[in-house]
Design a protein around this motif. Structure first.
Motif, mmCIF file in Angstrom:
data_model
loop_
_atom_site.group_PDB
_atom_site.id
_atom_site.type_symbol
_atom_site.label_atom_id
_atom_site.label_comp_id
_atom_site.label_asym_id
_atom_site.label_seq_id
_atom_site.Cartn_x
_atom_site.Cartn_y
_atom_site.Cartn_z
ATOM 1 N N TRP A 38 -7.518 3.805 2.188
ATOM 2 C CA TRP A 38 -7.821 3.897 0.768
ATOM 3 C C TRP A 38 -7.430 5.274 0.219
ATOM 4 O O TRP A 38 -7.420 6.269 0.961
ATOM 5 C CB TRP A 38 -9.307 3.646 0.511
ATOM 6 C CG TRP A 38 -9.655 2.198 0.398
ATOM 7 C CD1 TRP A 38 -9.500 1.404 -0.701
ATOM 8 C CD2 TRP A 38 -10.207 1.347 1.413
ATOM 9 N NE1 TRP A 38 -9.916 0.112 -0.431
ATOM 10 C CE2 TRP A 38 -10.361 0.058 0.859
ATOM 11 C CE3 TRP A 38 -10.589 1.560 2.737
ATOM 12 C CZ2 TRP A 38 -10.872 -1.014 1.582
ATOM 13 C CZ3 TRP A 38 -11.095 0.493 3.460
ATOM 14 C CH2 TRP A 38 -11.240 -0.783 2.883
ATOM 15 N N ARG A 69 -8.046 -0.114 -4.384
ATOM 16 C CA ARG A 69 -7.304 0.763 -3.488
ATOM 17 C C ARG A 69 -7.649 2.242 -3.667
ATOM 18 O O ARG A 69 -7.373 3.053 -2.787
ATOM 19 C CB ARG A 69 -5.787 0.591 -3.717
ATOM 20 C CG ARG A 69 -5.246 -0.786 -3.421
ATOM 21 C CD ARG A 69 -5.541 -1.268 -2.027
ATOM 22 N NE ARG A 69 -5.435 -0.229 -1.016
ATOM 23 C CZ ARG A 69 -5.896 -0.321 0.204
ATOM 24 N NH1 ARG A 69 -6.536 -1.415 0.586
ATOM 25 N NH2 ARG A 69 -5.751 0.670 1.080
ATOM 26 N N ASN A 72 0.858 -1.190 0.000
ATOM 27 C CA ASN A 72 0.000 0.000 0.000
ATOM 28 C C ASN A 72 0.893 1.238 0.000
ATOM 29 O O ASN A 72 1.182 1.810 1.054
ATOM 30 C CB ASN A 72 -0.935 -0.011 1.206
ATOM 31 C CG ASN A 72 -2.000 1.074 1.114
ATOM 32 O OD1 ASN A 72 -2.224 1.652 0.059
ATOM 33 N ND2 ASN A 72 -2.658 1.347 2.232
#
Length: 362
Positions: A313, A288, A39
């Protein structure tokens, strides 16, 4: 900001095709890795750009122009991956939009609906971006468990009991979504119910009891009547999409690849708490990056966006695909914070332009 490291992709062996001729002498600026793989973003300073496509280490290849979208925002341009993205359309339902319930046909919510229909939805489908219709859809269990704070957010008028004198007023809380309606009740009655406001048994004709209450018959534009159903309960007319948006949704669910999906929510935010049907879907599909649209900008849209931001997110607000009945400063506050803290702000035309750029590169 999370700790970052610096990478310099090898221009002679990029991990992705840039759709440009190979040039070993070309200088590719170093980029900072923000966050922790998987991420993570990359930030370039020349020109300033955030890459949200999450390229793989160790080379962190530059995004391919044929499979990524460059978006202009109110701050820094961003690059997103359609395969990792979703357009989240929140609460574009009859209760909030239908002129049959007194909503303005040219109000901010319905204008946002037109921008969605004409620009954002076609662009998202062309790019292969997942479309999620995230809407109020309550069950009796949801109503039973609903906290008083959420109930109050929608305002209420408590019905007069059978023994009440006809000069008594229903209890009105002038707050939340129905603040204007509640204030109008008090203004019209001048403290005393007028005869025209009362039924034959002396009770007020319009009694609003809050979430889950029965709206009663609603007169449609063609003069026919329909049961409005219980307020924001699943499978009711008031919780359904208006006709033009519903047509778009029905077209979307027929798609062979990434059909539109409808997800119920039971709070202003569709991503609250440890887990919701929306967060479960996003995690399962590996999404995402979220582009937010719908009503109201400063309530359900803003609440969902802030929860998404907190949970990690990427958040992008499509400002002209959102609307609210709140004062202008409420929208200004959400857009200011989104652009500078929670994520980015862009417009439907920018999404449309970014998608066209990707398609031309193919």
């Amino acid at each position: 900001m999370a700790p970052s490291s610096t990478v310099n992709p090898n221009p002679s062996n990029p991990s992705e095709d840039l759709n440009e001729p190979s040039n070993s002498s070309k200088i590719i600026p170093s980029r900072a890795v923000i966050g922790k793989v998987p991420n993570h973003w990359l930030h370039s300073s020349s020109p300033p750009t955030f890459d949200l496509t999450r390229p793989s280490p160790p080379n962190y290849g530059l995004p391919c122009s044929r499979s990524s979208i460059k978006l202009r925002t109110t701050t820094t341009p961003i690059i997103i991956s359609p395969s990792l993205s979703a357009l989240v359309i929140i609460d574009m339902q009859n209760f909030f939009l239908s002129p049959c319930l007194g909503r303005s046909a040219d109000g901010a919510g319905n204008k946002a609906g037109q921008d969605l229909l004409q620009k954002a939805i076609p662009a998202a489908r062309k790019a292969g971006i997942q479309i999620i219709w995230l809407n109020w859809g309550l069950t009796d269990k949801d109503i039973e468990d609903m906290p008083p704070s959420t109930r109050r957010a929608f305002g209420f008028e408590a019905a007069l009991d059978k023994e009440a004198d006809e000069t008594d007023l229903p209890a009105v809380d002038a707050h939340g979504v129905n603040q204007a309606a509640a204030e109008q009740v008090l203004k019209d009655k001048d403290g005393v119910p007028h005869a025209k406001d009362l039924t034959e048994n002396g009770k007020p004709k319009r009694i609003y009891k809050g979430l889950g209450s029965d709206i009663g018959p609603v007169k449609l534009e063609d003069g026919a009547f329909i049961d409005g159903g219980r307020l924001l309960m699943r499978d009711t007319w008031n919780a359904a999409l208006p006709p033009t948006l519903n047509t778009s949704y029905e077209e979307g669910v027929q798609l062979g690849h990434k059909p539109d999906i409808w997800i119920h929510k039971n709070r202003m935010s569709g991503l609250w708490g440890p887990s919701t049907p929306c967060t479960e879907f996003l995690e399962r599909e590996g999404i995402r990056t979220l582009l937010f649209a719908g009503v109201n900008t400063d309530q359900c849209v803003g609440g969902s966006l802030q929860d998404a931001f907190t949970k990690g997110w990427d958040c992008i607000l499509l400002s002209d695909a959102c609307g609210t009945t709140s004062p202008e400063f409420a929208t200004d506050c959400i857009e200011w914070n989104c652009a500078r803290t929670w994520g980015f702000v862009t417009k439907c035309a920018d999404l449309e332009q970014g998608v066209e750029g990707m398609m031309k590169a193919r």
